[in-house]
Design a protein around this motif. Structure first.
Motif, PDB file in Angstrom:
ATOM      1  N   LEU A 177       3.166  42.276  33.409  1.00 27.27           N
ATOM      2  CA  LEU A 177       2.962  43.726  33.381  1.00 27.27           C
ATOM      3  C   LEU A 177       4.292  44.450  33.562  1.00 27.27           C
ATOM      4  CD1 LEU A 177      -0.348  44.317  35.397  1.00 27.27           C
ATOM      5  CD2 LEU A 177       0.042  44.717  32.955  1.00 27.27           C
ATOM      6  N   TRP A 178       5.129  43.943  34.477  1.00 30.67           N
ATOM      7  CA  TRP A 178       6.442  44.555  34.678  1.00 30.67           C
ATOM      8  C   TRP A 178       7.315  44.384  33.435  1.00 30.67           C
ATOM      9  CZ3 TRP A 178       8.539  48.296  36.890  1.00 30.67           C
ATOM     10  CH2 TRP A 178       9.929  48.368  37.111  1.00 30.67           C
ATOM     11  N   ALA A 179       7.203  43.244  32.773  1.00 26.35           N
ATOM     12  CA  ALA A 179       7.956  43.038  31.535  1.00 26.35           C
ATOM     13  C   ALA A 179       7.538  44.062  30.478  1.00 26.35           C
ATOM     14  CB  ALA A 179       7.739  41.619  31.014  1.00 26.35           C
ATOM     15  N   VAL A 180       6.233  44.313  30.368  1.00 30.59           N
ATOM     16  CA  VAL A 180       5.727  45.298  29.400  1.00 30.59           C
ATOM     17  C   VAL A 180       6.238  46.696  29.745  1.00 30.59           C
ATOM     18  CG1 VAL A 180       3.655  46.439  28.523  1.00 30.59           C
ATOM     19  CG2 VAL A 180       3.706  43.949  28.758  1.00 30.59           C
ATOM     20  N   VAL A 181       6.212  47.045  31.039  1.00 32.52           N
ATOM     21  CA  VAL A 181       6.727  48.350  31.467  1.00 32.52           C
ATOM     22  C   VAL A 181       8.181  48.516  31.037  1.00 32.52           C
ATOM     23  CG1 VAL A 181       7.378  49.734  33.482  1.00 32.52           C
ATOM     24  CG2 VAL A 181       5.121  48.656  33.380  1.00 32.52           C
ATOM     25  N   LEU A 182       8.976  47.480  31.220  1.00 31.00           N
ATOM     26  CA  LEU A 182      10.390  47.561  30.846  1.00 31.00           C
ATOM     27  C   LEU A 182      10.569  47.613  29.329  1.00 31.00           C
ATOM     28  CD1 LEU A 182      12.160  45.221  33.424  1.00 31.00           C
ATOM     29  CD2 LEU A 182      12.011  47.713  33.419  1.00 31.00           C
ATOM     30  N   PHE A 183       9.683  46.941  28.581  1.00 33.16           N
ATOM     31  CA  PHE A 183       9.721  47.083  27.121  1.00 33.16           C
ATOM     32  C   PHE A 183       9.498  48.536  26.727  1.00 33.16           C
ATOM     33  CE2 PHE A 183       8.293  42.432  26.670  1.00 33.16           C
ATOM     34  CZ  PHE A 183       9.582  42.007  26.369  1.00 33.16           C
ATOM     35  N   LEU A 185      10.013  51.185  28.522  1.00 31.37           N
ATOM     36  CA  LEU A 185      11.066  52.065  29.025  1.00 31.37           C
ATOM     37  C   LEU A 185      12.419  51.839  28.359  1.00 31.37           C
ATOM     38  CD1 LEU A 185      10.411  52.121  32.883  1.00 31.37           C
ATOM     39  CD2 LEU A 185       9.940  53.924  31.222  1.00 31.37           C
ATOM     40  N   ALA A 186      12.585  50.735  27.644  1.00 30.45           N
ATOM     41  CA  ALA A 186      13.896  50.395  27.088  1.00 30.45           C
ATOM     42  C   ALA A 186      14.498  51.505  26.217  1.00 30.45           C
ATOM     43  CB  ALA A 186      13.814  49.076  26.314  1.00 30.45           C
ATOM     44  N   PRO A 187      13.735  52.132  25.302  1.00 33.52           N
ATOM     45  CA  PRO A 187      14.340  53.219  24.520  1.00 33.52           C
ATOM     46  C   PRO A 187      14.772  54.400  25.377  1.00 33.52           C
ATOM     47  CG  PRO A 187      12.360  52.396  23.439  1.00 33.52           C
ATOM     48  CD  PRO A 187      12.381  51.798  24.812  1.00 33.52           C
ATOM     49  N   TRP A 244      19.796  44.026  33.981  1.00 33.71           N
ATOM     50  CA  TRP A 244      20.215  43.033  34.974  1.00 33.71           C
ATOM     51  C   TRP A 244      19.612  43.355  36.340  1.00 33.71           C
ATOM     52  CZ3 TRP A 244      26.255  42.581  34.047  1.00 33.71           C
ATOM     53  CH2 TRP A 244      26.479  41.977  32.793  1.00 33.71           C
ATOM     54  N   LEU A 245      19.478  44.641  36.624  1.00 30.89           N
ATOM     55  CA  LEU A 245      18.962  45.073  37.927  1.00 30.89           C
ATOM     56  C   LEU A 245      17.438  45.057  37.989  1.00 30.89           C
ATOM     57  CD1 LEU A 245      21.341  48.131  38.491  1.00 30.89           C
ATOM     58  CD2 LEU A 245      21.594  45.821  39.414  1.00 30.89           C
ATOM     59  N   LEU A 246      16.769  45.192  36.839  1.00 28.54           N
ATOM     60  CA  LEU A 246      15.321  45.395  36.844  1.00 28.54           C
ATOM     61  C   LEU A 246      14.516  44.256  36.239  1.00 28.54           C
ATOM     62  CD1 LEU A 246      15.159  49.155  35.698  1.00 28.54           C
ATOM     63  CD2 LEU A 246      15.048  48.273  38.034  1.00 28.54           C
ATOM     64  N   ALA A 247      15.076  43.588  35.222  1.00 27.66           N
ATOM     65  CA  ALA A 247      14.270  42.664  34.419  1.00 27.66           C
ATOM     66  C   ALA A 247      13.996  41.356  35.157  1.00 27.66           C
ATOM     67  CB  ALA A 247      14.965  42.372  33.094  1.00 27.66           C
ATOM     68  N   LEU A 248      12.802  40.820  34.918  1.00 31.67           N
ATOM     69  CA  LEU A 248      12.435  39.512  35.430  1.00 31.67           C
ATOM     70  C   LEU A 248      12.574  38.428  34.370  1.00 31.67           C
ATOM     71  CD1 LEU A 248       9.226  40.477  37.439  1.00 31.67           C
ATOM     72  CD2 LEU A 248      11.549  40.185  38.293  1.00 31.67           C
ATOM     73  N   HIS A 249      12.700  38.828  33.116  1.00 33.19           N
ATOM     74  CA  HIS A 249      12.810  37.871  32.012  1.00 33.19           C
ATOM     75  C   HIS A 249      13.949  38.296  31.097  1.00 33.19           C
ATOM     76  CE1 HIS A 249      11.820  35.405  28.515  1.00 33.19           C
ATOM     77  NE2 HIS A 249      10.965  34.741  29.265  1.00 33.19           N
ATOM     78  N   PRO A 250      14.746  37.358  30.607  1.00 30.11           N
ATOM     79  CA  PRO A 250      15.895  37.724  29.766  1.00 30.11           C
ATOM     80  C   PRO A 250      15.520  38.396  28.461  1.00 30.11           C
ATOM     81  CG  PRO A 250      15.607  35.339  29.858  1.00 30.11           C
ATOM     82  CD  PRO A 250      14.722  35.917  30.915  1.00 30.11           C
ATOM     83  N   ILE A 251      14.274  38.288  28.021  1.00 31.28           N
ATOM     84  CA  ILE A 251      13.917  38.931  26.760  1.00 31.28           C
ATOM     85  C   ILE A 251      13.963  40.452  26.888  1.00 31.28           C
ATOM     86  CG2 ILE A 251      11.402  39.024  27.105  1.00 31.28           C
ATOM     87  CD1 ILE A 251      11.145  38.218  24.159  1.00 31.28           C
ATOM     88  N   ASN A 252      13.731  40.977  28.108  1.00 33.06           N
ATOM     89  CA  ASN A 252      13.887  42.417  28.305  1.00 33.06           C
ATOM     90  C   ASN A 252      15.330  42.841  28.106  1.00 33.06           C
ATOM     91  OD1 ASN A 252      11.453  41.789  30.563  1.00 33.06           O
ATOM     92  ND2 ASN A 252      11.186  43.619  29.325  1.00 33.06           N
TER      93      ASN A 252
END
Length: 344
Positions: A177-183, A185-187, A244-252
């Motif tokens: 879920l956190w990975a999706v949130v970061l996806f 928010l990326a733009p 680097w500060l937020l992501a749990l997976h490198p794909i983010n």
């Protein structure tokens, strides 16, 4: 194909869209839930098709074109070379492909092009006295290595547990879920980082030394997008530091890097629309940034987050905005003269 707005070109061959630039509806107050929902989920909108396309590209890149994290626990020439070659191929395909389509094959002529002026040739402003060759040189020999270096550091950090979850991460619901949130928010992260990094590069200390390289491109094309001084490349691609500060997976982090690497091709295309046949078109989305190259002191960010409107540097592409910008600059020059006079 004909440019339906060609009668609006001025004597210099410049054209502006009939309608002013419209900011994303999340910037309007009071909020309009219907408009925001349509923008988020509609076509075209925030999710579809562009951001979703780049997300799929990042997923495919991670799954099929990136060595395993285990292999990247130590920095070795072979996998760094794989990333460098892969990224150079992406840039040649996207930036080179757009340039060939629009400017060599002239697939849509001058339709929706902001100016009919040719790229500079025989100009000492550019390496090799040639704008396109200069742009390619800086993009391929500086831009690609710099964002590849950020990618190398990212994977090494994740592989060794310095970033995210390391190589032994789990797959809990909260994790994804956190990975999706970061996806999602990326733009936004890209837009905010770009604005503040861009304003920094326009300071007196940095502009002449570094950012002027990019502004040699007054009339832009796809290869202009990443044509920067190496120092500016370092600043521009540092957007990944947020991941680097937020992501749990490198794909983010990969998605963040690729947004920064790929978006400039369209935003510097020089065209409002890129036509694919008679009915399908890609929204260049570049009038906002084209105005920055044309007028220099406006539209430092993008139309997603209204930082230019907040800080008084917004230009919506209209004649009225031209006049307002001239008045703003005149008032600023007068204020600077008064300050200088006071110290004489």
């Amino acid at each position: 194909m004909t440019d339906t707005a060609s009668i609006q070109r001025d004597e210099r061959g410049d054209w502006r869209p009939a309608n002013p630039i419209v900011l994303a509806p999340i910037n309007n107050w009071p909020p309009n839930p219907k408009a925001i929902t349509q923008w988020l989920f509609g076509w075209p909108g925030y999710l579809w098709p562009y951001n979703a396309f780049w997300l799929v590209a990042a997923i495919v890149t991670w799954a099929f074109l990136t060595p395993s994290l285990q292999a990247m626990q130590s920095i070795e020439a072979w996998w760094v070379g794989v990333l460098l070659a892969r990224n150079a191929g992406f840039i040649l395909l996207l930036f080179g492909g757009l340039h060939l389509y629009l400017y060599v094959f002239r697939a849509q002529g001058e339709a929706f092009r902001y100016t009919t002026r040719s790229f500079a040739a025989g100009s000492s402003r550019f390496r090799f006295n040639h704008q396109v060759r200069d742009n390619m040189f800086h993009t391929l020999l500086s831009g690609v290595p710099v964002f590849t270096a950020y990618e190398v550091i990212t994977y090494w950090g994740f592989a060794n547990g310095f970033l995210g979850y390391g190589s032994q991460g789990g797959a809990s619901v909260g994790f994804w879920l956190w990975a999706v949130v970061l996806f999602l928010l990326a733009p936004v992260i890209h837009s905010v980082h770009f604005y503040f990094g861009h304003r920094l590069l326009h300071t007196k200390l940095l502009y002449g030394r570094f950012h002027a390289f990019h502004h040699h491109n007054v009339d832009v094309g796809p290869w202009s997008g990443l044509s920067m001084h190496p120092v500016e490349h370092v600043v521009y691609f540092s957007t990944v530091v947020v991941q680097w500060l937020l992501a749990l997976h490198p794909i983010n982090a990969l998605y963040q890097i690729q947004l920064a690497a790929f978006l400039p091709a369209l935003s510097h295309s020089g065209f409002e629309k890129v036509m694919m046949g008679k009915t399908f078109s890609l929204d260049g989305g570049s009038h906002f940034h084209y105005l920055h190259h044309k007028h220099f002191e406006c539209n430092y960010g993008g139309s997603l987050v209204p930082l230019d409107r907040l800080f008084g540097t917004y230009h919506d592409g209209t004649v009225e905005a031209d006049a307002a910008m001239r008045e703003r600059l005149r008032a600023r020059r007068q204020a600077l003269r008064k300050v200088k006079t006071a110290y004489l």
